[in-house]
Design a protein around this motif. Structure first.
Motif, short mmCIF file in Angstrom:
data_model
loop_
_atom_site.label_atom_id
_atom_site.label_comp_id
_atom_site.label_asym_id
_atom_site.label_seq_id
_atom_site.Cartn_x
_atom_site.Cartn_y
_atom_site.Cartn_z
N VAL A 1 42.63 42.74 49.84
CA VAL A 1 42.87 44.11 49.37
C VAL A 1 42.56 44.22 47.88
CG1 VAL A 1 44.61 45.92 49.17
CG2 VAL A 1 44.60 44.43 51.15
N ALA A 2 42.80 43.15 47.15
CA ALA A 2 42.52 43.17 45.71
C ALA A 2 41.03 43.39 45.46
CB ALA A 2 42.98 41.86 45.07
N LEU A 3 40.21 42.74 46.28
CA LEU A 3 38.77 42.89 46.15
C LEU A 3 38.36 44.33 46.47
CD1 LEU A 3 36.20 41.16 45.62
CD2 LEU A 3 35.99 40.92 48.07
N LEU A 4 38.96 44.87 47.53
CA LEU A 4 38.67 46.26 47.89
C LEU A 4 39.03 47.19 46.74
CD1 LEU A 4 40.01 46.42 51.56
CD2 LEU A 4 37.65 46.26 50.81
N GLY A 5 40.17 46.90 46.11
CA GLY A 5 40.61 47.72 44.99
C GLY A 5 39.58 47.74 43.88
N LEU A 6 39.02 46.57 43.57
CA LEU A 6 38.03 46.49 42.50
C LEU A 6 36.77 47.28 42.85
CD1 LEU A 6 38.47 42.73 41.54
CD2 LEU A 6 39.17 44.71 40.21
N VAL A 7 36.39 47.23 44.13
CA VAL A 7 35.21 47.98 44.57
C VAL A 7 35.48 49.48 44.46
CG1 VAL A 7 33.72 48.51 46.55
CG2 VAL A 7 34.39 46.15 46.10
#
Lengths: 319, 422
Positions: free
Chosen positions: A140-146
């Motif tokens: 989810v953290a990666l999705l947040g950055l995207v």
């Protein structure tokens, strides 16, 4: 034939019974011992990683422990009092509650129809399933950055560029205005979770016997009547599981809002978990963070119990 | 008979597997980290925990090994800031911290209060470090960290865009700065953009001017109750707020990250941004055609730089290898090591025996930074800097949005400090 002509010697019933009882109890003892040994690792994990830290948190919540010094003075309920007066806490509590309830409701409302559609046979169903399930794969953290890139509030942001190209509108401050930032976090949370929860419903849908629908069709039931009277009631166990997961995940959410907005603007998307982590780690106020964690545990426990109570009653009504 | 044997064997195997798992878990739980060894002359192993990664530190480690073949460095790192802080915190608490670690603005108060690092004030290399570096990590006469560099922050500008509105010299007052911004805006150029995902460089420098007027004792006076944030911060915040109320900077800055602003600046669409000297290298690399300059932030009574002393090297107070640790920190302060680190990072080093060759864009900043003429609230605050930083960032975002007034932000900081001091 041999058995018919020569009967086996019958042992004394009393002796045989005692020996059998003894053997059975010994076997049970061994079996229980083996089971206990198998349970030992998970018990050790539970004690080491949950019960001891929990007890430590409760203890630290009554102290001024800073995480560095070995000294921790008892300060009574001061940490608990300040937890209710902390400026970030009100915002955190509000947004966490809105996020937990909002994502639970919206994902449930979207995931059930999605599962019903995915349960039908159509060309490319496997691909469509994969597309909807995909957001659950990366962290989810990666999705947040995207999504930070996509929802950039400047005119160069992806969404703003598209809106400008289509409607000629000016940049929308997605992550710079309180309400829009909250909706953005909620929206990304829903996007990330709907496919995964639809999969839970899909698994339950596939276990509903086709005969129920055949009988309803013969009786002249409409698709909506079948959905309301067969599908939905038989999905209540799935709803219990899904909403429990959504509520607990929503209450302890940290990674998505943190990567998307870092809790801002102001404290608009600040979460309780962020407060606990910031207090305990970055600010060296472990006592304060522990008090927040204890209060949070109680709140989560109460919410989960209430959710289970309601879900069980619904299951009872429909089963 | 065969079935009975199978059952017996199955149970035994079951018990054996269970026992094996239990023993493995117990063994894993009881396993402890092994420490390095060293003799009294400093040979052996010294452990070092940093927030710079292996790639950054390896040349220095290799050089140290070359100069000290009898000492092996056991290097570990965690990314800044919270991950490094929490890892160090856990290791210090459990007495498994490295012999040498870095002390930072975020954890210096706890480390100095708990005397968790050795006093370096008697070490020969302390004479070589800048006064501002000593002051940053000093408490009650003891020096707990040795920093070799500082960074400065100001307004980074695109010379070509500014030339379009007749820019010849850096503004000396805030009004001149606003006037320059309006000229740029009128020319259809985005004049200024700065993220509010932390205390902005502009605010830090404007507050720094207030601190300068109070003889550098502003925060000491606030903590002593003789001054307040309301008295000292309201004016700088009123000036900063003019950027938004006059339409110079978009209110969307409240939700922007530093990276997003940097990307806009690199595209050449923004004339000015406020950032630190550390950003210059990556911006120049990403946009080599930009003609860049750095200027101090102009206020009402002159100009000033934001900035702070970089993290310092500290020796664990409970180190079992003090001689090796001292040798390692002494090496890190040496001219060779400082030069190597500076060439790799482009940092503004402040040690006396080495004068760095700095990017020409930083020429105005270097002398001020080496003289310690900069200010950063988070470094200057006496206690609870991280808690106040979080509060200040949130309040400043509300100010940028137009949801709070400068007075409300300043008094909000007073309230927060009061609650933290309990």
């Amino acid at each position: 034939m041999a058995l018919m002509t020569s009967l086996p010697t019958k042992p004394t019933p009393h002796v045989q019974g005692r020996s059998r009882v003894g053997r059975i109890s010994l076997d049970r003892l061994r079996e229980r011992g083996a089971i206990s040994l198998f349970l030992l690792p998970i018990t050790a994990v539970l004690v080491l990683l949950f019960l001891i830290p929990l007890a430590q948190s409760v203890y630290y919540s009554f102290t001024d422990y800073d995480g560095y010094s070995a000294n921790a003075d008892f300060i009574g309920l001061r940490n608990y009092k300040s937890a209710f007066t902390d400026s970030s806490m009100v915002g955190s509590l509000t947004f966490t509650t809105v996020y937990a309830i909002g994502t639970t409701l919206v994902i449930t409302v979207l995931a059930i129809p999605l599962a019903v559609i995915l349960n039908r046979r159509f060309a490319g169903r496997g691909f469509v399933k994969s597309v909807f399930f995909f957001p659950a794969v990366p962290s989810v953290a990666l999705l947040g950055l995207v999504w930070v890139f996509i929802l950039n509030p400047l005119g160069s942001g992806v969404v703003n560029s598209v809106l400008h190209a289509i409607a000629g509108s000016g940049p929308v401050p997605w992550l710079s205005q309180d309400r829009l930032a909250q909706l953005s976090v909620l929206g990304v949370g829903v996007w990330a979770g709907t496919g995964w929860h639809a999969t839970i419903y899909l698994a339950y849908l596939q276990s509903i016997p086709a005969e129920y629908y055949e009988a309803a069709t013969i009786d002249g039931a409409s698709p909506m009547q079948m959905f309301r009277s067969i599908t939905l009631p038989l999905l209540t166990p799935a709803m219990t599981v899904s909403t429990l997961l959504l509520l607990t995940a929503g209450l302890k959410v940290f990674d998505l809002p943190f990567t998307l907005t870092k809790g801002g603007p102001g404290f608009a998307t600040h979460t309780i978990t962020q407060s606990i982590i910031e207090n305990g780690i970055a600010q060296g106020r472990v006592g304060q963070a522990s008090a927040l964690a204890v209060l949070f545990l109680i709140v989560v426990g109460l919410v989960v119990l209430a959710q289970l109570f309601i879900a069980r009653r619904l299951e009872g009504r429909y089963s | 008979m065969k079935r009975s044997w199978n059952i017996t064997f199955g149970r035994r195997r079951l018990q054996a597997i269970g026992l094996g798992i239990a023993v493995a878990v117990a063994a894993t739980s009881l396993a402890a980290c092994g420490g390095g060894t060293s003799s009294g002359d400093g040979s052996g192993t010294v452990s070092f925990f940093s927030w710079d990664n292996q790639q950054t530190m390896q040349p220095l480690l290799d050089e140290f090994q070359k100069e000290n073949p009898t000492i092996k460095v056991d290097f570990s790192w965690a990314p800044p800031v919270s991950q490094y802080i929490s890892t160090l915190q856990t290791r210090l608490r459990s007495n498994t911290a490295a012999d040498v670690f870095i002390i930072t603005a975020e954890n210096k108060v706890q480390i100095m209060n708990g005397k968790l690092a050795k006093d370096l004030s008697k070490e020969p290399f302390i004479q070589n470090i800048a006064q501002s570096a000593k002051d940053t990590y000093t408490k009650d006469g003891a020096i707990y960290g040795a920093a070799t560099s500082s960074w400065g922050g100001g307004i980074l500008y695109n010379k070509d865009l500014l030339a379009k509105v007749g820019f010849t010299q850096a503004p000396r007052t805030w009004d001149e700065f606003l006037s320059l911004c309006h000229k740029l805006k009128d020319a259809g150029i985005t004049p200024f953009l700065e993220a509010a995902d932390g205390i902005p460089v502009t605010v830090a420098a404007l507050v720094g001017l207030q601190n300068q007027q109070l003889g550098g004792t502003m925060d000491a006076q606030i903590w002593a109750g003789k001054e307040s944030f309301s008295n000292t911060w309201t004016q700088p915040l009123t000036m900063w707020e003019q950027l938004f109320s006059q339409g110079i900077e978009t209110r969307s800055a409240a939700g922007l990250t530093g990276d997003q602003v940097t990307q806009e600046f690199e595209k050449g669409t923004v004339a000015m941004t406020a950032t630190g000297s550390w950003a210059l290298g990556s911006i120049s690399k990403a946009a080599p055609n930009l003609n860049l300059g750095f200027m101090a932030v102009p206020g009402q009574s002159g100009t000033y730089w934001a900035g702070a002393v970089a993290p310092g090297y500290a020796i664990n107070a409970k180190t079992e290898h003090p001689a090796a640790a001292e040798k390692f920190v002494t090496f890190l302060q040496s001219k060779t090591a400082v030069e190597m680190a500076q060439k790799a990072s482009g940092a503004i080093t402040t040690t006396a025996d080495y004068t760095p060759t700095i990017d020409p864009a930083l020429s105005d900043m270097v002398s001020a930074v080496r003289a310690g003429e900069f200010y950063l609230p988070q470094s200057s605050w006496l206690t609870n800097s991280d808690a106040l930083d979080t509060e200040a960032t949130a309040l400043l975002q509300q100010l940028a949005q137009g949801k709070a007034s400068p007075q409300q932000v300043a008094s909000g900081l007073d309230t927060k400090l009061k609650s933290l001091n309990g």
